[in-house]
Design a protein around this motif. Structure first.
Motif, PDB file in Angstrom:
ATOM      1  N   GLN A 324      12.750  16.728  16.320  1.00 46.62           N
ATOM      2  CA  GLN A 324      11.622  16.368  15.479  1.00 46.62           C
ATOM      3  C   GLN A 324      11.378  17.414  14.400  1.00 46.62           C
ATOM      4  OE1 GLN A 324      10.124  13.420  15.490  1.00 46.62           O
ATOM      5  NE2 GLN A 324       9.135  14.176  13.630  1.00 46.62           N
ATOM      6  N   ARG A 325      11.624  18.674  14.721  1.00 44.14           N
ATOM      7  CA  ARG A 325      11.494  19.719  13.696  1.00 44.14           C
ATOM      8  C   ARG A 325      12.506  19.490  12.575  1.00 44.14           C
ATOM      9  NH1 ARG A 325       8.861  24.640  14.837  1.00 44.14           N
ATOM     10  NH2 ARG A 325       7.770  24.639  16.836  1.00 44.14           N
ATOM     11  N   ILE A 326      13.700  19.052  12.958  1.00 46.66           N
ATOM     12  CA  ILE A 326      14.710  18.743  11.937  1.00 46.66           C
ATOM     13  C   ILE A 326      14.245  17.562  11.087  1.00 46.66           C
ATOM     14  CG2 ILE A 326      17.057  17.869  11.609  1.00 46.66           C
ATOM     15  CD1 ILE A 326      17.878  19.550  14.032  1.00 46.66           C
ATOM     16  N   ARG A 327      13.643  16.555  11.739  1.00 53.08           N
ATOM     17  CA  ARG A 327      13.103  15.430  10.965  1.00 53.08           C
ATOM     18  C   ARG A 327      11.981  15.908  10.046  1.00 53.08           C
ATOM     19  NH1 ARG A 327      13.135  12.600  16.210  1.00 53.08           N
ATOM     20  NH2 ARG A 327      15.068  11.397  16.357  1.00 53.08           N
ATOM     21  N   ASN A 328      11.176  16.836  10.535  1.00 52.94           N
ATOM     22  CA  ASN A 328      10.123  17.386   9.670  1.00 52.94           C
ATOM     23  C   ASN A 328      10.727  18.085   8.462  1.00 52.94           C
ATOM     24  OD1 ASN A 328       8.250  16.454  11.489  1.00 52.94           O
ATOM     25  ND2 ASN A 328       7.863  18.443  12.435  1.00 52.94           N
ATOM     26  N   LEU A 329      11.839  18.796   8.688  1.00 52.37           N
ATOM     27  CA  LEU A 329      12.532  19.433   7.557  1.00 52.37           C
ATOM     28  C   LEU A 329      13.089  18.385   6.602  1.00 52.37           C
ATOM     29  CD1 LEU A 329      14.471  22.368   9.278  1.00 52.37           C
ATOM     30  CD2 LEU A 329      12.779  22.581   7.450  1.00 52.37           C
ATOM     31  N   ALA A 364      12.944  25.215  -4.484  1.00 49.97           N
ATOM     32  CA  ALA A 364      12.351  24.834  -3.201  1.00 49.97           C
ATOM     33  C   ALA A 364      13.214  23.794  -2.493  1.00 49.97           C
ATOM     34  CB  ALA A 364      10.945  24.292  -3.414  1.00 49.97           C
ATOM     35  N   VAL A 365      13.779  22.843  -3.257  1.00 50.14           N
ATOM     36  CA  VAL A 365      14.665  21.840  -2.659  1.00 50.14           C
ATOM     37  C   VAL A 365      15.901  22.512  -2.078  1.00 50.14           C
ATOM     38  CG1 VAL A 365      16.152  19.864  -3.145  1.00 50.14           C
ATOM     39  CG2 VAL A 365      13.845  19.932  -4.084  1.00 50.14           C
ATOM     40  N   GLY A 366      16.473  23.448  -2.798  1.00 51.19           N
ATOM     41  CA  GLY A 366      17.653  24.162  -2.299  1.00 51.19           C
ATOM     42  C   GLY A 366      17.355  24.932  -1.019  1.00 51.19           C
ATOM     43  N   ASN A 367      16.193  25.586  -0.984  1.00 51.27           N
ATOM     44  CA  ASN A 367      15.811  26.313   0.226  1.00 51.27           C
ATOM     45  C   ASN A 367      15.646  25.358   1.415  1.00 51.27           C
ATOM     46  OD1 ASN A 367      15.802  28.689  -1.228  1.00 51.27           O
ATOM     47  ND2 ASN A 367      13.589  28.683  -1.572  1.00 51.27           N
ATOM     48  N   ALA A 368      15.033  24.212   1.157  1.00 53.46           N
ATOM     49  CA  ALA A 368      14.850  23.226   2.221  1.00 53.46           C
ATOM     50  C   ALA A 368      16.194  22.717   2.726  1.00 53.46           C
ATOM     51  CB  ALA A 368      13.991  22.066   1.722  1.00 53.46           C
ATOM     52  N   GLN A 369      17.148  22.526   1.816  1.00 50.51           N
ATOM     53  CA  GLN A 369      18.469  22.058   2.222  1.00 50.51           C
ATOM     54  C   GLN A 369      19.176  23.098   3.098  1.00 50.51           C
ATOM     55  OE1 GLN A 369      19.953  21.333  -1.717  1.00 50.51           O
ATOM     56  NE2 GLN A 369      19.504  19.124  -1.644  1.00 50.51           N
ATOM     57  N   SER A 370      19.060  24.383   2.706  1.00 45.00           N
ATOM     58  CA  SER A 370      19.684  25.442   3.500  1.00 45.00           C
ATOM     59  C   SER A 370      19.047  25.528   4.889  1.00 45.00           C
ATOM     60  CB  SER A 370      19.555  26.788   2.780  1.00 45.00           C
ATOM     61  OG  SER A 370      20.254  26.774   1.562  1.00 45.00           O
ATOM     62  N   SER A 371      17.714  25.440   4.942  1.00 45.03           N
ATOM     63  CA  SER A 371      17.027  25.486   6.235  1.00 45.03           C
ATOM     64  C   SER A 371      17.450  24.314   7.115  1.00 45.03           C
ATOM     65  CB  SER A 371      15.512  25.463   6.025  1.00 45.03           C
ATOM     66  OG  SER A 371      15.079  26.602   5.312  1.00 45.03           O
ATOM     67  N   LEU A 372      17.639  23.159   6.496  1.00 48.27           N
ATOM     68  CA  LEU A 372      18.039  21.974   7.244  1.00 48.27           C
ATOM     69  C   LEU A 372      19.441  22.149   7.823  1.00 48.27           C
ATOM     70  CD1 LEU A 372      17.224  19.137   8.093  1.00 48.27           C
ATOM     71  CD2 LEU A 372      18.088  18.298   5.911  1.00 48.27           C
ATOM     72  N   LEU A 373      20.364  22.704   7.024  1.00 51.40           N
ATOM     73  CA  LEU A 373      21.715  22.933   7.524  1.00 51.40           C
ATOM     74  C   LEU A 373      21.722  23.898   8.706  1.00 51.40           C
ATOM     75  CD1 LEU A 373      23.707  23.257   4.164  1.00 51.40           C
ATOM     76  CD2 LEU A 373      23.889  21.420   5.844  1.00 51.40           C
ATOM     77  N   ALA A 374      20.953  24.993   8.587  1.00 49.45           N
ATOM     78  CA  ALA A 374      20.900  25.972   9.671  1.00 49.45           C
ATOM     79  C   ALA A 374      20.266  25.378  10.926  1.00 49.45           C
ATOM     80  CB  ALA A 374      20.118  27.208   9.216  1.00 49.45           C
ATOM     81  N   ALA A 375      19.214  24.575  10.755  1.00 49.34           N
ATOM     82  CA  ALA A 375      18.548  23.964  11.905  1.00 49.34           C
ATOM     83  C   ALA A 375      19.484  23.001  12.625  1.00 49.34           C
ATOM     84  CB  ALA A 375      17.284  23.237  11.445  1.00 49.34           C
ATOM     85  N   ARG A 376      20.262  22.232  11.882  1.00 49.12           N
ATOM     86  CA  ARG A 376      21.197  21.301  12.512  1.00 49.12           C
ATOM     87  C   ARG A 376      22.276  22.040  13.294  1.00 49.12           C
ATOM     88  NH1 ARG A 376      21.767  17.257   7.266  1.00 49.12           N
ATOM     89  NH2 ARG A 376      19.954  15.926   7.752  1.00 49.12           N
ATOM     90  N   ALA A 377      22.797  23.138  12.718  1.00 51.72           N
ATOM     91  CA  ALA A 377      23.821  23.910  13.424  1.00 51.72           C
ATOM     92  C   ALA A 377      23.246  24.545  14.683  1.00 51.72           C
ATOM     93  CB  ALA A 377      24.389  24.989  12.497  1.00 51.72           C
TER      94      ALA A 377
END
Length: 832
Positions: A324-329, A364-377
């Motif tokens: 769910q945190r990933i979905r929030n991201l 901000a979009v780029g930062n969100a994308q990086s956070s999303l990639l790290a969270a998925r891994a």
């Protein structure tokens, strides 16, 4: 009468046949294995029945649905693959190490949910079932329980009659000069012996032995002699090492220890569920050796931490929370992407003179994308570890799904998907240099128009959440009335009007009106697109592209607004089960129902029993003894004559002049008992303290849940207000320009929303974990035959009273709240 020779000849084949049959039976490993299983499972089942527990899942054998299944012969397993260098050092065994290599069966994969689709989809119940079938830890607990029952069988065996039967046949030949005087050159003998021994519960030992010897002369083909002898011995200790309290104590301890292990196994199943589901492992499994009084975990729920103050979840729930945190991201990224599209459209239309805001939003979009990639891994890594906890290989493709956490998806995933589709279609419309063909523009407009039915479905979903909000109003209003009277809420300076029940219903009506108004705006935007598509050939291309870009940006903004309204209504419908249990009542319930508390009391008594047990060797020894034998007469081995025997009766006295070792052992048992008393006291303190902490966190969660709900609502409002700055109409006579802080405000609002969402999510999941832990700590946790927790719902006094009425009382389970150990007596009862 038959001669001894003829009798010997007739009995010899039968004797050899009996001995051979017994030898073959002794080599049949499976017979012994099955015999041990029958006795062990019978003992376990009897103890489980007394507790009202089900022992069906405690068997060692694993079926083909388990990775632990061994298809080979259990009594003659093949040799595993050996290390080649080490194999060279083997003196016996197979010559080739590779020839006997074994592989693990893969048939268990067929039993996994959705295994044929290539990806195993596990719900919460599936995860518990798969873990019970494949967990190595669970299997070890089964084995420890089995071994403790096996130890009990040895103690019981001591008080059974022990039979022994054997026979020895020999043949000897002498040279002519080496023959003893009177002996034949060739002779043989058959020596048979049978014995029975028995130990009584009072310590009396009986040993009876019958022996028969037949000497055969092969030179003369006759029996030279045949003799028989019957002997017996009876010893009865009267003081030292005598009496049932002393003699039966090891058996009593073994019986009590197995009962404790059955309780541990039952509680281990509860703890196993908590471990798989929530990452909590509060219960030790069965222990083969007796131990001192158990000590409960000091704080099962842990110390308050984080904004919500509740424990973080691990296990299956923790992974669902991570999902769910990933979905929030993903929602955060989609919202930032939509804002970027609107900022880009505003800049292209001349409503913003600073490109800095576009760059800020893009960053901000780029930062969100990086956070999303790290969270998925990170999530994939945790899933691999969880698969191993279940007993599954890390390489197995597994997806976790369950409605428990999916209901916490405040933002609708389908609306997020719609947001992404619109953003993908809107991006090319901003680029005047790349988009130059009318046909391509017409295609983009047509693609946007096709999304109108998708919008309609999302509005239906949003209205469904508003209905759920209305249905939750009675419970929400009751909770508000309870919170208004809490002292800690007043101590925080919270305005009682913040929890005014009358404010909830107007909020539900407002949510309904907002969605209705938004639906009209969306219909107007699609009408504009339809008109634009119809008049496109007659319009200036760049003007048409700009209008299409603005309309797409408006639709993106409307999707974001719909997502916010949907989330707001969804948020208002969530509730927590009620809880009003006080500490004194909780400790009283735990005292009567917790299995480890029952064991702690029994272990304290075990330590007390050792004092009498070790005091017995300090006494004087006084043993009665009776010995006798009866032999045969002449060469008639089958004829026993009382004249050829004797009887001896006597008394043995041992004075206690040297008892230093016994004295030290006795003194040690006294100290051990005092330690056990302190350990039991610590156990009570730990249980009481842990329950106090859990109840405190449950109560804290009730208030914090509303505070975190308000925090998410405030964050939603911030995003909504920042979003409105992009679309607010200009004042009369002024050029419509967005504020220079709009981008920064949007990024900040989305960041606050993400934090508030995650805090609310953690609080909700943490409260679910607390409910499981509270049920476990009260000793009321019920695990159904499939291994799943029976959710009791609310923890109110009325609900718990009904549960206690339905709960079957196991033998010896109900004790007074002010339990005190019974005074020491000379006689100690035996647990059967």
């Amino acid at each position: 009468m038959r001669s001894p020779l003829s009798l010997t000849r007739s009995l010899l084949p039968w004797s050899l046949g009996v001995v051979a049959a017994l030898g073959v039976a002794g080599c049949a490993r499976g017979v012994y294995r099955r015999s041990a299983d029958r006795e062990v499972y019978r003992s376990i089942d009897r103890k489980a029945d007394r507790l009202g527990a089900s022992s069906e899942n405690w068997r060692l054998e694993r079926g083909e649905d388990s990775r632990l299944f061994d298809p080979t012969n259990l009594d003659h397993p093949p040799m595993p693959e050996d290390d080649p260098v080490a194999h060279e050092l083997m003196k016996t065994g197979p010559k080739s190490a590779a020839a006997r290599g074994i592989t693990f069966e893969e048939g268990w994969r067929k039993s996994l949910p959705n295994a044929d689709a290539g990806e195993v989809v596990l719900t919460l119940k599936d995860a518990v079932r798969v873990a019970a079938a494949n967990s190595r830890d669970f299997q070890r607990a089964r084995e420890d329980l089995y071994l403790s029952a096996l130890d009990l069988s040895e103690e019981r065996y001591l008080f059974r009659p022990h039979l022994a039967l054997g026979s020895t046949g020999t043949r000897q030949e002498f040279g002519s000069t080496a023959r003893p005087q009177g002996a034949s050159l060739r002779n043989g003998s058959i020596e048979s012996e049978g014995a029975i021994s028995y130990l009584s519960g009072w310590g009396g030992e009986l040993l009876a032995r019958a022996a028969n010897t037949i000497l055969f002369d092969f030179d003369n083909a006759k029996v030279r002699t045949a003799t028989s002898l019957f002997t017996f011995s009876v010893v009865q200790p009267l003081m030292r090492f005598g009496g049932r309290a002393r003699v039966l104590e090891p058996l009593t301890q073994a019986e009590r220890h197995l009962l404790a292990n059955v309780r541990r196994m039952e509680q281990y199943q509860q703890g196993f569920y908590l471990d798989i589901v929530a990452g909590r492992d509060p219960a030790d499994g069965p222990a083969r050796a007796s131990s001192a009084v158990s000590t409960a975990p000091p704080l099962l729920a842990g110390s308050p931490s984080g904004v919500g103050g509740v424990p973080s979840a691990a296990g299956f729930l923790g992974l669902l929370e991570e999902q769910q945190r990933i979905r929030n991201l993903e929602t955060n990224k989609a919202g930032l992407q939509a804002s970027l599209e609107q900022l880009q459209a505003a800049f292209d239309a001349g409503r913003s003179t600073g490109y800095l805001q576009v760059l800020q939003a893009r960053q901000a979009v780029g930062n969100a994308q990086s956070s999303l990639l790290a969270a998925r891994a990170g999530y994939d890594t945790r899933v691999d570890a969880f698969k191993q906890k279940l007993g599954l290989p890390p390489s197995l493709a597994v997806a976790l799904r369950d409605s428990t956490i999916e209901q916490l998806a405040i933002f609708d995933p389908a609306t997020n998907k719609l947001q992404d589709e619109i953003n993908q279609l809107a991006m090319p419309l901003h680029d005047a240099e790349a988009l130059t063909e009318p046909a391509v523009l017409h295609e983009k407009i047509a693609a946007l128009e096709k999304l109108k039915p998708v919008f309609a479905q999302r509005f239906i979903a949003a209205r469904r959440e508003v209905v759920a909000f209305h249905q939750a109003l009675p419970g929400r209003e009751a909770q508000y009335r309870k919170l208004r009277g809490r002292a800690d809420a007043a101590a925080l300076g919270l305005d009682p009007e913040r929890f005014n029940p009358k404010a909830l219903r107007p909020r539900a009506v407002e949510a309904q009106n907002r969605i209705a108004a938004l639906e009209k705006s969306v219909d107007a935007a699609f009408a504009t697109l339809h008109e634009l598509a119809a008049t496109l050939p007659a319009l200036d291309f760049q003007q048409a592209r700009a209008r299409a870009s603005e309309t797409a940006a408006s639709l993106s903004a409307y999707v974001l607004e719909l997502s916010l309204d949907h989330a707001g209504a969804r948020l208002e419908s969530l509730t927590l089960p009620a809880s009003d249990l006080d500490e004194a009542r909780a400790v009283g319930i735990a005292r009567q129902n917790r299995l480890d508390w029952m064991n702690a009391r029994a272990e304290l008594v075990n330590a007390w029993r050792k004092i009498d047990y070790n005091a017995n060797p300090l006494m004087s020894g006084l043993d009665l003894r009776l010995d006798g034998d009866l032999g045969s007469t002449g060469r008639q081995g089958s004829h026993l004559d009382t004249r050829n025997g004797h009887l001896l009766a006597g008394v043995t006295i041992d004075t206690p002049l040297d008892r230093l070792r016994e004295r030290n052992t006795f003194r040690e048992s006294q100290i051990t008992y005092q330690r056990a008393r302190r350990d039991y006291q610590l156990f009570e303190d730990n249980v009481s303290g842990s329950l106090r902490n859990t109840l405190r966190l449950v109560e804290l969660g009730q208030l914090n849940f509303e505070l975190r709900r308000s925090a998410v609502q405030n964050a939603l409002s911030q995003v909504d207000l920042a979003r409105l700055k992009l679309i607010e109409p200009p004042k009369p006579g002024q050029v419509s320009e967005i504020s220079v802080t709009t981008a920064r405000d949007l990024v900040s609002a989305f960041s606050d929303l993400l934090s508030a969402q995650n805090d609310f999510l953690s609080l909700y999941v943490g409260n679910e974990v607390l409910r499981m832990e509270l049920d476990y700590e009260l000793g009321l946790m019920e695990i159904d035959p499939a291994g799943h927790w029976v959710d009791p719902g609310a923890f109110t006094k009325e609900q718990i009273a009904r549960r206690l009425e339905r709960r079957p009382a196991a033998a010896g389970e109900k004790l007074a709240a002010n339990f005190q150990p019974a005074p020491a007596t000379a006689s100690v009862p035996v647990v059967q």
